[in-house]
Structures are given as structure tokens and as C-alpha cells.
Design an enzyme around this catalytic site. Structure first.
Site, short mmCIF file in Angstrom:
data_model
loop_
_atom_site.label_atom_id
_atom_site.label_comp_id
_atom_site.label_asym_id
_atom_site.label_seq_id
_atom_site.Cartn_x
_atom_site.Cartn_y
_atom_site.Cartn_z
N ASN A 69 0.83 -1.19 0.00
CA ASN A 69 0.00 0.00 0.00
C ASN A 69 0.87 1.24 0.00
OD1 ASN A 69 -0.41 1.87 2.58
ND2 ASN A 69 0.08 -0.19 3.33
N VAL A 71 -0.85 4.43 0.73
CA VAL A 71 -1.94 5.36 1.05
C VAL A 71 -1.37 6.74 1.35
CG1 VAL A 71 -3.77 5.87 2.71
CG2 VAL A 71 -3.52 3.55 1.80
N CYS A 130 7.46 7.26 9.16
CA CYS A 130 7.22 8.13 8.01
C CYS A 130 8.42 9.03 7.78
CB CYS A 130 5.95 8.94 8.15
SG CYS A 130 5.26 8.94 9.76
C1 LIG Z 1 -3.78 0.03 3.86
C2 LIG Z 1 -2.85 0.13 5.03
C3 LIG Z 1 -2.70 1.34 5.71
C4 LIG Z 1 -1.83 1.46 6.80
N1 LIG Z 1 -1.73 2.65 7.47
C5 LIG Z 1 -0.92 2.75 8.57
C6 LIG Z 1 -0.85 3.96 9.33
O1 LIG Z 1 -1.53 4.94 9.04
N2 LIG Z 1 0.00 4.00 10.40
C7 LIG Z 1 0.75 2.91 10.76
O2 LIG Z 1 1.48 2.99 11.73
N3 LIG Z 1 0.68 1.76 10.07
C8 LIG Z 1 -0.13 1.64 8.98
N4 LIG Z 1 -0.20 0.45 8.29
C9 LIG Z 1 0.62 -0.69 8.73
C10 LIG Z 1 -0.20 -1.66 9.58
O3 LIG Z 1 -0.69 -1.03 10.74
C11 LIG Z 1 0.66 -2.87 9.98
O4 LIG Z 1 1.80 -2.42 10.68
C12 LIG Z 1 1.12 -3.68 8.78
O5 LIG Z 1 0.12 -3.75 7.82
C13 LIG Z 1 1.54 -5.10 9.17
O6 LIG Z 1 0.50 -5.85 9.73
P1 LIG Z 1 -0.49 -6.83 8.89
O7 LIG Z 1 0.40 -7.72 8.07
O8 LIG Z 1 -1.29 -7.54 9.92
O9 LIG Z 1 -1.31 -5.95 8.03
C14 LIG Z 1 -1.07 0.32 7.20
C15 LIG Z 1 -1.23 -0.89 6.52
C16 LIG Z 1 -2.11 -1.02 5.46
C17 LIG Z 1 -2.26 -2.35 4.77
#
Ligand SMILES: Cc1cc2nc3c(=O)[nH]c(=O)nc-3n(C[C@H](O)[C@H](O)[C@H](O)COP(=O)(O)O)c2cc1C
Ligand SMILES: Cc1cc2nc3c(=O)[nH]c(=O)nc-3n(C[C@H](O)[C@H](O)[C@H](O)COP(=O)(O)OP(=O)(O)OC[C@H]3O[C@@H](n4cnc5c(N)ncnc54)[C@H](O)[C@@H]3O)c2cc1C
Ligand code: FES
Lengths: 303, 258
Positions: A69, A71, A130
Site C-alpha cells: 500500500n 496510502v 514516516c
Molecule cells: C492500507 C494500510 C494502511 C496502513 N496505514 C498505517 C498507518 O496509518 N499507520 C501505521 O502505523 N501503520 C499503517 N499500516 C501498517 C499496519 O498497521 C501494519 O503495521 C502492517 O500492515 C503489518 O500488519 P499486517 O500484516 O497484519 O497488516 C497500514 C497498513 C495497510 C495495509
């Protein structure tokens, strides 16, 4: 029924299952599928000081057992959060935790300070992955010095539970974790997304508008698990584990590796009701193995 | 609107031409209310190449027979897997999602429903609803050749159907925006779904003709419920989620160059 209660420093959780920032909106988007009050916590969308439009579409690419992603932290800013969103989520009994992002230390500090005033937000998760605009685009979270600076600055204005979310895109994540701990973090959560890329061969161009993006989903789980295990050994503060968790067994593996709580991200897209099932599944596991409390399995990996 | 995660049973999988299937689905319990233009998210569970659910429009929903129809074009692993489903198989869906088309309040409205390719899918249900309201919908369906035309007989049961094909094999030759019905008849509302270039052309025509126009977008989605912000479309109010604020938008809202 086992005792599922756990804690992150002074923050008490009804169970170890939380939702990962950016994948669960403000929780309300999923209220038809899961009883939010059954969760240990909901970590809401990344919030920055000012409104951000995020990156242009396309922002998402699917990869084998995962996704990328880009975003780019689209959100309406902390003031909008406090005025418009907070009133709609403050009465949930679960822990509503705000993920705080920024590109300058002053922004992190101002955002954290504003959220400190919100009674029903018991913790923040500081996303230090970030890019730091002042340091030429490098993330705070990729150097121990950068991490320490931003964490100690926020610590001065934020007196509730401070969780620092770590980037996996570093040589030695334990070094960053220790820097966050020394700077006053109450907990570290990991992992954020792994930097990746996807190409459309037919059109000979990148799929994401930003060329590279953050990878998440089941494919990253082994890496996340390894990092959680390393960090849990390296710090005294509680660790929150995430990355690719899609079921109760995955969650238990993170607890065994040393996580005091876990977060579920991408899996919410596959099954919007998955978090409730993970809570139930952890309970079944504890009963089946005769553990009275989830605390009995935290860090209980036998090597 | 409350959203549900439901296991539906396949009543029948019908091949539609070479590239499409119609999935006829039902459930023991009465299915929830669904509106034209809304969509479902289909779980595809068999291969690592498909992790995310696939958004598919509601082709029709019949309350009496408790049947939901999905018209699926086979383009990749997920949709090809859907085509292998047989009578009695289960399919896990999240529904109903999105906003849907704005149904007219004025019964004297003359709606034109323009579809291209598999974009015709949501227009059947929209046409059925309009007909129920006592409004006769006119359909204008476009495709490259006669082989990609779908469900024409079903549309004919609902209202007059006009066709364009690029090779001229059926109907008038050319693009939908070149069909003579656009100049012969007066329409007061346009709804469209199809490939983006077609929708842009339709939007341009509607704007020039000063006819209100709604388009249904097909941006790539991850969550389908407005949580991840992956599916955004650039609008006059900034980036908005197609899955939640859409998939149907008035062309007035979009920042398309028309
Ligand atoms: C679409 C999307 C948006 C995300 N936005 C953020 C965010 O705003 N802040 C953040 O710390 N992590 C963000 N993440 C990271 C997730 O919180 C997480 O750390 C990462 O996806 C790994 O976990 P997962 O494999 O269970 O998704 C985002 C992940 C995805 C897929
Ligand atoms: C709201 C909405 C409603 C939809 N309704 C229908 C419908 O009723 N019937 C139907 O057949 N399809 C519909 N689609 C498109 C459908 O979701 C995709 O074709 C499907 O996800 C492809 O999955 P796959 O695994 O088969 O192919 P993939 O392997 O994911 O992709 C195969 C090829 O199709 C392209 N593709 C994938 N998704 C899209 C998309 N959203 N738009 C354009 N190209 C895409 C890819 O770039 C790739 O080239 C809809 C999409 C949306 C967002
Ligand atoms: S697909 Fe997640 S917000 Fe639209």
C-alpha cells in the site's frame, strides 16, 4: 474460560487482540462485523497535525499472500479527529488508541499534546516510520538517534501510555527498540510495513503511483515473528507484535515469541470478523493446554 | 445500512459467452435489502495469488425467489475460480456495500442506462427497480464485437435495448456515444458503468447535453468498507473512497476532464 487480560505498561487490556492502524478505520467501519468492546484495543487511522490528501491512486497492489500500500497517511488532521471523530468513538469500552504520525518533531509533539487532552484515549502509538522532511526524507525510525529524538520530545508532553511503532526497514531493529526504550517509551509495537515494489510487465510501469510501497499480510509473518522475538529479548518494556496475523494460531505464535499483545491488520480485509474469532481462538488454545491466563504463554517459547 | 458476512449457496453457474459466468446464489435465510449499484465482496480462498476479496456488482436481487445474481467476467485467478463453482457450493460474501445509484423521485423522468462490457452488470438491477417504480428504462449497450454482448434478452424484458458494436456485427457500428438514439430521443437522466474511457465519453456527452449523469467506478479495493483508503478517486472534495462514498458518483463531483 481462561483469563485473557494482559497489559501494556499501565494500560490494561481485556485481551491481547488489537487492530492495526490504517486497516480498521476508526473501528466503526467494522462495527457490523465485530463487537468492538470485545477487543483489547482499536488502533485508529494514522493521524497527523495537518490534513493530508495522501498519494495519488493507484495506492494498492496485491502480491502473493500479501499486498503493497501507498496510502500516504491520508487523514483530515488532528483537529478534525478531536472535533468530529472522537465524539463518535469515545464511548466504546475498548481501548481506543490513536496512531500519531508526522514529518517533523514539532508536528509529532503538537499532535500528541492535543490527543493527551482526550480523556477516552488512554494511549498513542507513535508511528516513526514516516519520512522526516527536515532530514531529507529519511524516516525517524531508521536510526537510533532519530528514534530517540522524536520519542523523548513526545514523552515530555504525553503522560499516558506511549507505544512506539517500529519500522522493519532497518539493519538491526533491536537497536532502534532500545533507543525508544531509553527515550521513555512504555512499549514498542512491530512491525510496520516492509518496503516493496510491484511492476506491471505488460505496461512496463510500476503498479503504485509512488513506485514503492509498504508490504503487509501473511507473507511478512515470518519476518515479523523473528523481529518480535529479537526485540522482546532486547528490551524490558512490553512488546506489541504484528505483521501477517490472520488467525488465533498466528497470534499465539507472537505471544510465545514474547509479545504482550498483538495487532491484526490486513487480515481484516479478508475476513472483517476475524478479530473476534482470534479472541475466541486464543481462549480455546489456553483451555486446551490448561493455561489459566494468557500471561502464562507470553514469552513462553521453549528453545 | 447494516452489512453482513454471509455464506451463500450456488443455485446454478451459467456460462455467458466465452468470458463470463452468471452466478445464481441463494441462502436459507432471507437475504438483506440491496439497492442497484451496490456491490458485494467475494472471498476467494484457494490460492495465494488471491488474498483480497473481489468486488462484484449486484446484477439482480429477487426478493421473492431470494436469489442474488452476479455477472462475472473472467479476467484473472479470482474470477476464474468463481467460474468453477458448481450447484451446492458455498460462496462467502460481504454485502451490501457502497451507496448505489440515486433513484429518481420524479416518475416522469426518462432514464438512459449505458453499459459497456461487464459494466452492464449493475444496470439490469437498476432497470428492474426503475420499472417497479413505473419508469421505463432505455438501455444502450456497447461492446467491441457481438461476442462480448451479455444478457441482452434479460435487458429486453425490462425496457427497450439499443446496441453498438465496434465491428458493426450487431446494432449500430461505433461507440455508445455515437448511437443515433442519443439524437433521436430526449433523456433526462443517464446512468453508466463500463470501461473508464467509455464512461468518460458518456460523461462528456451528458455534460454537453446538460443531462444529469451518474457513473459507477471500479477502482481496486482492499477492505471494501471505507477503512483502508486504497480505493480513492480524486474528486472536487479531494480523495474519497469509492467503496464507501461510491461506487456511484455524479459526474459533477468528479475531477474528470470533461
Ligand atoms: C492500507 C494500510 C494502511 C496502513 N496505514 C498505517 C498507518 O496509518 N499507520 C501505521 O502505523 N501503520 C499503517 N499500516 C501498517 C499496519 O498497521 C501494519 O503495521 C502492517 O500492515 C503489518 O500488519 P499486517 O500484516 O497484519 O497488516 C497500514 C497498513 C495497510 C495495509
Ligand atoms: C465496485 C466494483 C464492482 C465490480 N463489479 C463487477 C462485476 O459485476 N462483474 C465483474 O466481472 N467485475 C466487476 N468488477 C471488477 C472485478 O472486481 C475485477 O475484475 C476482479 O477483482 C478481478 O479479479 P481476478 O482475481 O480475477 O483478476 P486479477 O488477477 O486481480 O486481475 C486480472 C486483470 O484485471 C485487472 N483488474 C483487476 N481488478 C480490476 C478492476 N477493479 N477494474 C479494472 N481492472 C481490474 C487487473 O489489473 C489485471 O490486469 C467490479 C469492481 C468494482 C470495484
Ligand atoms: S477499499 Fe478500503 S477504503 Fe475502499
Amino acid at each position: 474460560m481462561a483469563d485473557l487480560r494482559t497489559s501494556i505498561g499501565k494500560l490494561e487490556l481485556a485481551n491481547p487482540v488489537m487492530t492495526a492502524s490504517g486497516t480498521f478505520g476508526y473501528g466503526t467501519e467494522f462495527a457490523d462485523f465485530v463487537d468492538l468492546d470485545r477487543l483489547g484495543g482499536v488502533i485508529v487511522k494514522g493521524t497527523t497535525l495537518h490534513h493530508r490528501e495522501g498519494n495519488p491512486y493507484p495506492r494498492m497492489a496485491e502480491t502473493p499472500s500479501g499486498m503493497l500500500n501507498a496510502v500516504g497517511l491520508q487523514n483530515k488532521g488532528v483537529e478534525y479527529f478531536c472535533e468530529q471523530i472522537y465524539p463518535t468513538i469515545k464511548d466504546y469500552k475498548t481501548n481506543m488508541i490513536v496512531n500519531v504520525s508526522g514529518s517533523a518533531i514539532e508536528d509529532y509533539v503538537a499532535t500528541a499534546e492535543r490527543i493527551n487532552a482526550l480523556e477516552a484515549i488512554p494511549a498513542i502509538e507513535l508511528n516513526i516510520s514516516c519520512p522526516n522532511v527536515k532530514q531529507g526524507g529519511m524516516a525517524f525510525g531508521v536510526t537510533a538517534k532519530g528514534a530517540a529524538e522524536v520519542v523523548s520530545a513526545v514523552r515530555k508532553v504525553y503522560d499516558k501510555t506511549l507505544i512506539v511503532k517500529l519500522s522493519p526497514n532497518v539493519t538491526d531493529i533491536t537497536e532502534i527498540a532500545r533507543a525508544a526504550e531509553s527515550a521513555g517509551a512504555d512499549s514498542v509495537s512491530l512491525i510496520n510495513t516492509l518496503l516493496g515494489m510491484a511492476i506491471d510487465a505488460e505496461r512496463r510501469c510500476p503498479i503504485l503511483s509512488t513506485v514503492t510501497g509498504g508490504m503487509s499480510g501473511p507473507a511478512v509473518k515470518p519476518i515479523a515473528l523473528r523481529m518480535v522475538w529479537q526485540v522482546a529479548k532486547a528490551v524490558q518494556i512490553p512488546v506489541v507484535g504484528l505483521g501477517g496475523i490472520t488467525n488465533a494460531t498466528d497470534a499465539i505464535e507472537f505471544l510465545l515469541a514474547g509479545a504482550s499483545a498483538i495487532e491484526v491488520g490486513t487480515a481484516n480485509f479478508m475476513d472483517p470478523a476475524v478479530t473476534g474469532k482470534i479472541v475466541d481462538g486464543i481462549n480455546d488454545y489456553l483451555d486446551r493446554h490448561g493455561f489459566a491466563s494468557v500471561r502464562d504463554i507470553i514469552g513462553a517459547l521453549e528453545i | 445500512m447494516k452489512k453482513y458476512i454471509l455464506d451463500l449457496t450456488i443455485r446454478q453457474t451459467v456460462a455467458i459467452g466465452k468470458q463470463c459466468v452468471l452466478l445464481r446464489l441463494t441462502a436459507d435465510e432471507q437475504l438483506p435489502e440491496m439497492f442497484p449499484g451496490q456491490f458485494v465482496e467475494v472471498r476467494v480462498d484457494h490460492t495465494p495469488s488471491v488474498m483480497l476479496r473481489r468486488p462484484i456488482s449486484i446484477h439482480y436481487y429477487n426478493k421473492e425467489t431470494n436469489e442474488l445474481g452476479l455477472l462475472v467476467q473472467l479476467v484473472g485467478d479470482g474470477t476464474r475460480w468463481m467460474a468453477t463453482l458448481k450447484e451446492g457450493d458455498m460462496l462467502n460474501l460481504v454485502l451490501p456495500l457502497g451507496n448505489g445509484f440515486t433513484l429518481p423521485e420524479d416518475p416522469s423522468v426518462r432514464p438512459l442506462l449505458i453499459g459497456g462490457g461487464v459494466g452492464v452488470a449493475p444496470l439490469l438491477y437498476l432497470g428492474m427497480k426503475l420499472k417497479e417504480m413505473g419508469i421505463t428504462p432505455t438501455f444502450l449497450l456497447g461492446s467491441r464485437t457481438e461476442n462480448e454482448l451479455m444478457q441482452v434478452q434479460e435487458f429486453e424484458k425490462v425496457g427497450p435495448v439499443y446496441i453498438t458494436t465496434e465491428n458493426g456485427a450487431v446494432g449500430e457500428q461505433g461507440y455508445v456515444t455515437q448511437h443515433s438514439v442519443l439524437t433521436r430521443e430526449q433523456f433526462s437522466q443517464v446512468y453508466t458503468c463500463g470501461p473508464k474511457p467509455m464512461m468518460v465519453a458518456v460523461a462528456r456527452w451528458a455534460k454537453a447535453a446538460d443531462v444529469p449523469c451518474e457513473v459507477s467506478l471500479e477502482n481496486k479495493m482492499a477492505c471494501g468498507v471505507g477503512a483502508c483508503l486504497c480505493c480513492v478517486e480524486d474528486t472536487k472534495e479531494g480523495n474519497v473512497c469509492v467503496c464507501k462514498e461510491g461506487p456511484v458518483f455524479s459526474i459533477e463531483k468528479l475531477s474528470w476532464q470533461i
